[in-house]
Design a protein around this motif. Structure first.
Motif, PDB file in Angstrom:
ATOM      1  N   ILE A 174     -32.999  19.718  -4.319  1.00  0.00           N
ATOM      2  CA  ILE A 174     -31.842  20.298  -5.001  1.00  0.00           C
ATOM      3  C   ILE A 174     -32.103  21.778  -5.215  1.00  0.00           C
ATOM      4  O   ILE A 174     -33.223  22.193  -5.536  1.00  0.00           O
ATOM      5  CB  ILE A 174     -31.552  19.597  -6.355  1.00  0.00           C
ATOM      6  CG1 ILE A 174     -30.309  20.192  -7.013  1.00  0.00           C
ATOM      7  CG2 ILE A 174     -32.760  19.641  -7.286  1.00  0.00           C
ATOM      8  CD1 ILE A 174     -29.834  19.434  -8.254  1.00  0.00           C
ATOM      9  N   GLY A 175     -31.091  22.603  -5.027  1.00  0.00           N
ATOM     10  CA  GLY A 175     -31.268  24.030  -5.207  1.00  0.00           C
ATOM     11  C   GLY A 175     -29.967  24.773  -4.991  1.00  0.00           C
ATOM     12  O   GLY A 175     -29.001  24.231  -4.444  1.00  0.00           O
ATOM     13  N   GLY A 176     -29.924  26.011  -5.425  1.00  0.00           N
ATOM     14  CA  GLY A 176     -28.745  26.826  -5.229  1.00  0.00           C
ATOM     15  C   GLY A 176     -27.745  26.684  -6.356  1.00  0.00           C
ATOM     16  O   GLY A 176     -27.716  25.681  -7.078  1.00  0.00           O
ATOM     17  N   SER A 177     -26.903  27.704  -6.501  1.00  0.00           N
ATOM     18  CA  SER A 177     -25.944  27.724  -7.604  1.00  0.00           C
ATOM     19  C   SER A 177     -24.878  26.642  -7.452  1.00  0.00           C
ATOM     20  O   SER A 177     -24.385  26.110  -8.445  1.00  0.00           O
ATOM     21  CB  SER A 177     -25.278  29.102  -7.688  1.00  0.00           C
ATOM     22  OG  SER A 177     -24.596  29.408  -6.472  1.00  0.00           O
ATOM     23  N   GLY A 178     -24.527  26.297  -6.202  1.00  0.00           N
ATOM     24  CA  GLY A 178     -23.506  25.275  -5.986  1.00  0.00           C
ATOM     25  C   GLY A 178     -23.949  23.912  -6.474  1.00  0.00           C
ATOM     26  O   GLY A 178     -23.205  23.217  -7.175  1.00  0.00           O
ATOM     27  N   GLN A 179     -25.164  23.505  -6.130  1.00  0.00           N
ATOM     28  CA  GLN A 179     -25.662  22.205  -6.577  1.00  0.00           C
ATOM     29  C   GLN A 179     -25.968  22.213  -8.069  1.00  0.00           C
ATOM     30  O   GLN A 179     -25.794  21.195  -8.740  1.00  0.00           O
ATOM     31  CB  GLN A 179     -26.903  21.812  -5.770  1.00  0.00           C
ATOM     32  CG  GLN A 179     -26.587  21.449  -4.329  1.00  0.00           C
ATOM     33  CD  GLN A 179     -27.756  20.785  -3.632  1.00  0.00           C
ATOM     34  OE1 GLN A 179     -28.916  21.010  -3.967  1.00  0.00           O
ATOM     35  NE2 GLN A 179     -27.444  19.951  -2.641  1.00  0.00           N
ATOM     36  N   LYS A 180     -26.378  23.370  -8.586  1.00  0.00           N
ATOM     37  CA  LYS A 180     -26.602  23.480 -10.027  1.00  0.00           C
ATOM     38  C   LYS A 180     -25.300  23.246 -10.787  1.00  0.00           C
ATOM     39  O   LYS A 180     -25.263  22.504 -11.775  1.00  0.00           O
ATOM     40  CB  LYS A 180     -27.172  24.854 -10.373  1.00  0.00           C
ATOM     41  CG  LYS A 180     -27.426  25.050 -11.861  1.00  0.00           C
ATOM     42  CD  LYS A 180     -28.005  26.437 -12.145  1.00  0.00           C
ATOM     43  CE  LYS A 180     -28.256  26.622 -13.640  1.00  0.00           C
ATOM     44  NZ  LYS A 180     -28.801  27.973 -13.935  1.00  0.00           N
ATOM     45  N   ARG A 181     -24.229  23.874 -10.298  1.00  0.00           N
ATOM     46  CA  ARG A 181     -22.936  23.706 -10.946  1.00  0.00           C
ATOM     47  C   ARG A 181     -22.459  22.261 -10.833  1.00  0.00           C
ATOM     48  O   ARG A 181     -21.928  21.675 -11.777  1.00  0.00           O
ATOM     49  CB  ARG A 181     -21.910  24.643 -10.299  1.00  0.00           C
ATOM     50  CG  ARG A 181     -20.491  24.502 -10.830  1.00  0.00           C
ATOM     51  CD  ARG A 181     -20.373  24.941 -12.265  1.00  0.00           C
ATOM     52  NE  ARG A 181     -20.699  26.350 -12.419  1.00  0.00           N
ATOM     53  CZ  ARG A 181     -20.711  26.990 -13.585  1.00  0.00           C
ATOM     54  NH1 ARG A 181     -20.437  26.326 -14.698  1.00  0.00           N
ATOM     55  NH2 ARG A 181     -21.028  28.269 -13.646  1.00  0.00           N
ATOM     56  N   LYS A 182     -22.660  21.651  -9.668  1.00  0.00           N
ATOM     57  CA  LYS A 182     -22.235  20.266  -9.462  1.00  0.00           C
ATOM     58  C   LYS A 182     -22.993  19.326 -10.387  1.00  0.00           C
ATOM     59  O   LYS A 182     -22.421  18.392 -10.954  1.00  0.00           O
ATOM     60  CB  LYS A 182     -22.434  19.862  -8.006  1.00  0.00           C
ATOM     61  CG  LYS A 182     -21.854  18.501  -7.658  1.00  0.00           C
ATOM     62  CD  LYS A 182     -21.912  18.235  -6.151  1.00  0.00           C
ATOM     63  CE  LYS A 182     -20.913  19.077  -5.413  1.00  0.00           C
ATOM     64  NZ  LYS A 182     -20.832  18.702  -3.968  1.00  0.00           N
ATOM     65  N   LEU A 183     -24.297  19.578 -10.568  1.00  0.00           N
ATOM     66  CA  LEU A 183     -25.089  18.755 -11.470  1.00  0.00           C
ATOM     67  C   LEU A 183     -24.590  18.902 -12.907  1.00  0.00           C
ATOM     68  O   LEU A 183     -24.495  17.914 -13.648  1.00  0.00           O
ATOM     69  CB  LEU A 183     -26.575  19.138 -11.385  1.00  0.00           C
ATOM     70  CG  LEU A 183     -27.527  18.394 -12.335  1.00  0.00           C
ATOM     71  CD1 LEU A 183     -27.472  16.886 -12.102  1.00  0.00           C
ATOM     72  CD2 LEU A 183     -28.963  18.893 -12.156  1.00  0.00           C
ATOM     73  N   LYS A 184     -24.245  20.116 -13.296  1.00  0.00           N
ATOM     74  CA  LYS A 184     -23.712  20.330 -14.646  1.00  0.00           C
ATOM     75  C   LYS A 184     -22.369  19.620 -14.822  1.00  0.00           C
ATOM     76  O   LYS A 184     -22.082  19.056 -15.878  1.00  0.00           O
ATOM     77  CB  LYS A 184     -23.547  21.829 -14.915  1.00  0.00           C
ATOM     78  CG  LYS A 184     -24.875  22.566 -15.101  1.00  0.00           C
ATOM     79  CD  LYS A 184     -24.669  24.056 -15.278  1.00  0.00           C
ATOM     80  CE  LYS A 184     -24.059  24.373 -16.627  1.00  0.00           C
ATOM     81  NZ  LYS A 184     -24.001  25.839 -16.860  1.00  0.00           N
ATOM     82  N   ASN A 185     -21.543  19.649 -13.786  1.00  0.00           N
ATOM     83  CA  ASN A 185     -20.238  18.991 -13.863  1.00  0.00           C
ATOM     84  C   ASN A 185     -20.380  17.475 -13.933  1.00  0.00           C
ATOM     85  O   ASN A 185     -19.630  16.802 -14.650  1.00  0.00           O
ATOM     86  CB  ASN A 185     -19.379  19.369 -12.652  1.00  0.00           C
ATOM     87  CG  ASN A 185     -18.912  20.813 -12.699  1.00  0.00           C
ATOM     88  OD1 ASN A 185     -18.951  21.450 -13.744  1.00  0.00           O
ATOM     89  ND2 ASN A 185     -18.497  21.340 -11.558  1.00  0.00           N
ATOM     90  N   ILE A 186     -21.311  16.940 -13.171  1.00  0.00           N
ATOM     91  CA  ILE A 186     -21.535  15.493 -13.168  1.00  0.00           C
ATOM     92  C   ILE A 186     -22.222  15.061 -14.453  1.00  0.00           C
ATOM     93  O   ILE A 186     -21.879  14.046 -15.055  1.00  0.00           O
ATOM     94  CB  ILE A 186     -22.389  15.066 -11.943  1.00  0.00           C
ATOM     95  CG1 ILE A 186     -21.602  15.284 -10.649  1.00  0.00           C
ATOM     96  CG2 ILE A 186     -22.802  13.601 -12.056  1.00  0.00           C
ATOM     97  CD1 ILE A 186     -22.421  15.054  -9.398  1.00  0.00           C
TER      98      ILE A 186
END
Length: 314
Positions: free
Chosen positions: A11-23
């Motif tokens: 996992i890495g990057g701002s996109g996956q970070k944001r997705k993890l926060k949303n989930i």
């Protein structure tokens, strides 16, 4: 994200970070790291797999929700009609005396008699608590209270959860239950009165999981066993074998069967099946075979084929 990487998940990057926060962390990792219980760990090694599992689960819940609401409303209305016809009154006290008498079906002094009597007493407390809880939230409760009138049974039903309604149905005298299942068109060669109760509580678990955004794809929401006779009923009615509610496909079969009892158009029932098939097809492509196979059983396609055949003939 560091914890997921420590667990061997890329996992890495701002996109996956944001997705993890949303989930959310629970849905983003804790909830999807296993199937059913923590001993059945999934071989997840990439966050995209978690995101796909989450999206699949959300789509299944979205697909189910309107149909569960339709069934809940209808079952309450069928029951309400039978109760009013028997009691000749919409006052709960009258209904309590004349309709909620399941205990009389058992021999006095037996464990079943005592259990049924205790359930009846708890139901009285539940209804009193429901009225107290909702008296300022439900306009119709406030209306009847302020006019000094008893709150009618239809208003109580409006405020009942599906679990509370299940307990109400359980306390009904058997002839009233018989009139309900006859109105629904459930088969007479089964103990449909008892099976409907089991069905109500199985739907209650699914409904609560959907309402509270719990994971449904691996049926971990079940709070108790479902009578094997429900599976026998569905086999008799649909021709589908091995319906044991160990996977979410069996709940699709149950919901389609119940919608059929309610005379919901075939096109709507077929749309539910095809919607479910579409979800499975999409995530079969997105997920590794071993992860997808841990959730979706090998017999799923055959069950859905038979289900479509049943709808066409019904």
């Amino acid at each position: 994200m560091k914890h997921l990487r420590d667990q061997g998940i890329s996992i890495g990057g701002s996109g996956q970070k944001r997705k993890l926060k949303n989930i959310g962390y629970y849905h983003g990792y804790k909830g999807f790291r296993f199937v059913g219980d923590s001993s059945k760990r999934l071989p997840i090694d990439d966050f995209d797999q978690i995101a796909s599992l989450h999206a699949m689960d959300m789509q299944i819940k979205t697909l189910f929700y309107p149909h569960i609401m339709t069934i809940e409303t209808a079952l309450k209305n069928y029951t309400l009609e039978a109760v009013l016809s028997h009691a000749k009154s919409e006052d709960f006290d009258d209904i309590y005396r004349s309709c909620l008498t399941a205990y009389r079906g058992y021999r006095p002094g037996t464990d079943d008699y005592k259990k049924s009597w205790a359930n009846r007493l708890r139901l009285r407390q539940t209804v009193d608590g429901l009225i107290s809880r909702e008296q300022d939230k439900k306009p119709f409760f406030k209306h009847f209270r302020d006019q000094g009138r008893a709150i009618p049974i239809w208003a109580i039903f409006e405020a009942m959860t599906l679990g509370e309604f299940g307990n109400f149905y359980a306390c009904l005298d058997r002839p009233i239950k018989s009139s309900i299942v006859a109105d629904l068109g459930m088969p007479s060669q089964f103990d449909s009165e008892a099976l409907l109760l089991s069905i109500i509580f199985s739907l209650k678990d699914l409904r609560n999981a959907i309402a509270h955004n719990a994971i449904v794809s691996d049926v971990r929401f079940k709070t108790g066993g479902i009578s094997k006779n429900v599976g026998k009923l569905l086999k008799n009615e649909t021709g589908i074998d091995s319906v044991n509610f160990s996977d979410i496909t069996d709940y699709v079969i149950l919901v389609v069967y119940l919608l059929g009892l309610l005379r919901i158009p075939k096109t709507d029932r077929k749309r539910l099946i095809s919607g479910y098939e579409g979800i499975l097809l999409r995530y079969k492509k997105e997920l590794p075979r071993d992860i997808y196979g841990s959730i979706v059983r090998t017999e799923t396609q055959n069950k859905l084929k038979l289900l479509k055949k049943y709808v066409t003939k019904s």
